[in-house]
Design an enzyme around this catalytic site. Structure first.
Site, PDB file in Angstrom:
ATOM      1  N   LYS A 196      28.142   3.672 -26.072  1.00  0.00           N
ATOM      2  CA  LYS A 196      26.890   4.246 -26.580  1.00  0.00           C
ATOM      3  C   LYS A 196      25.773   4.046 -25.570  1.00  0.00           C
ATOM      4  CE  LYS A 196      25.408   4.147 -30.941  1.00  0.00           C
ATOM      5  NZ  LYS A 196      25.008   3.545 -32.230  1.00  0.00           N
ATOM      6  N   LEU A 197      25.076   5.116 -25.303  1.00  0.00           N
ATOM      7  CA  LEU A 197      23.940   5.102 -24.386  1.00  0.00           C
ATOM      8  C   LEU A 197      22.788   5.859 -25.022  1.00  0.00           C
ATOM      9  CD1 LEU A 197      26.148   6.169 -21.412  1.00  0.00           C
ATOM     10  CD2 LEU A 197      24.728   4.121 -21.258  1.00  0.00           C
TER      11      LEU A 197
END
Length: 321
Positions: free
Chosen positions: A132-133
């Site tokens: 996740k970014l």
């Protein structure tokens, strides 16, 4: 009569937005998503007491400055939560890169690779994990590189079509457009209440979904951040929806009819465009809601990450006493 949750599962991949092991075992989602807030909450339960002891004991064997050690232990704990969830779902678990790296592409790449390596050390392959970014320009660039390395990414804190277009250009695996936080902003800004069909967050996700399907973009659309079951029902048919245990329970108890709202077949023409950095930044600048909610989300996740690191520092100090 079939519950709305079971009806939803027939047309949408249901994901649990939680680190609650008992809830995941009970609700049986396909995937799980986590973030620093969820990890912090999970670590406050007795189930992870041993994981904390193990991580602290490991931390005591590490060299380097105290801040670096506490950060490494915090990473280890986030992996512990993710590893526990992997055992319970057939699909993937999302683990988030540090929020304070949201504007640093190279540091985000290094952190993402270290997360994948840490899972590998536990016998968990990259095809079970999503990195996740935050959907900043820098986060999207990191995702573009990771995707080419075979590391699938989940771009979060996504509040605008500009972000969605940039993610499509980068060929990311999955995006998480937020619903409830958009509604929060508009309710505060206008003082109005909105039905599910009028909900600005619902409208935003529908628009992004349509754009992707109209242009045969393979990136998965996973609606996130729900304030009520009505928002979920209004997005029935979306590729995936990540939902809190409380709302999953509510849907499981409701035996009313669920109407499909989204499908690839119902897409409408929406010309494909691309965005370069200056265009992306200008489009974000012109979207007060997206700019404010992205910044607010990064700050909130960074705060919870700091809380986790502080907790780790205290545990390390106690262990050294």
């Amino acid at each position: 009569m079939t519950s709305k949750l079971d009806q939803l599962r027939e047309i949408t991949t249901v994901v649990a937005d939680t680190g609650d092991i008992e809830a995941v075992a009970r609700l049986k989602p396909v995937d799980c998503t986590t973030n620093p807030s969820i990890v912090l909450k999970a670590l406050g339960t007795p189930m992870f007491a041993d994981a904390i002891k193990e991580a602290v004991a490991w931390g005591k064997t590490q060299g380097g400055n105290p801040e670096a050690v506490s950060s490494a232990v915090a990473d280890r704990l986030a992996i512990s939560v993710g590893a526990a969830l992997v055992k319970l779902v057939p699909g993937r678990v999302s683990t988030e890169v540090d929020a304070d790296l949201s504007f640093d592409t190279e540091a985000s790449l290094a952190k993402a690779r270290s997360i994948i390596a840490a899972y590998k050390d536990r016998g968990i392959e990259r095809d079970r994990i999503l990195i996740k970014l935050a959907s900043t320009w820098e986060g999207i660039r990191a995702a573009e590189v990771l995707q080419k390395e075979g590391i699938d990414c989940n771009l979060t804190l996504l509040f605008s079509k500009a972000q969605a277009i940039a993610c499509a250009d980068a060929k990311v695996f999955l995006i998480s457009p937020f619903v409830g936080r958009i509604l929060d902003w508009y309710k505060k800004s206008t003082g109005k209440d909105y039905t599910a069909e009028e909900d600005p967050g619902v409208i935003s996700v529908r628009d992004i979904y349509n754009y992707y399907k109209a242009n045969d973009i393979k990136t998965i659309v996973m609606g996130a951040s729900f304030r009520n079951a009505g928002e979920i029902e209004a997005l029935a048919g979306c590729d995936r929806l990540t939902i809190s245990p409380a709302l999953l329970d509510e849907l499981a108890k409701d035996e009313g009819k669920l109407e499909r709202k989204l499908s690839p077949e119902s897409r409408k023409p929406d010309a494909k465009v691309s965005v370069d950095e200056k265009t992306f930044r200008w489009m974000m600048n012109e979207d007060a809601m997206a700019t404010e909610k992205l910044a607010e989300g990064i700050r909130a996740f960074a705060k919870d990450l700091t809380t986790l690191r502080t907790m780790v520092q205290k545990e390390l100090q106690l262990a050294a006493a």
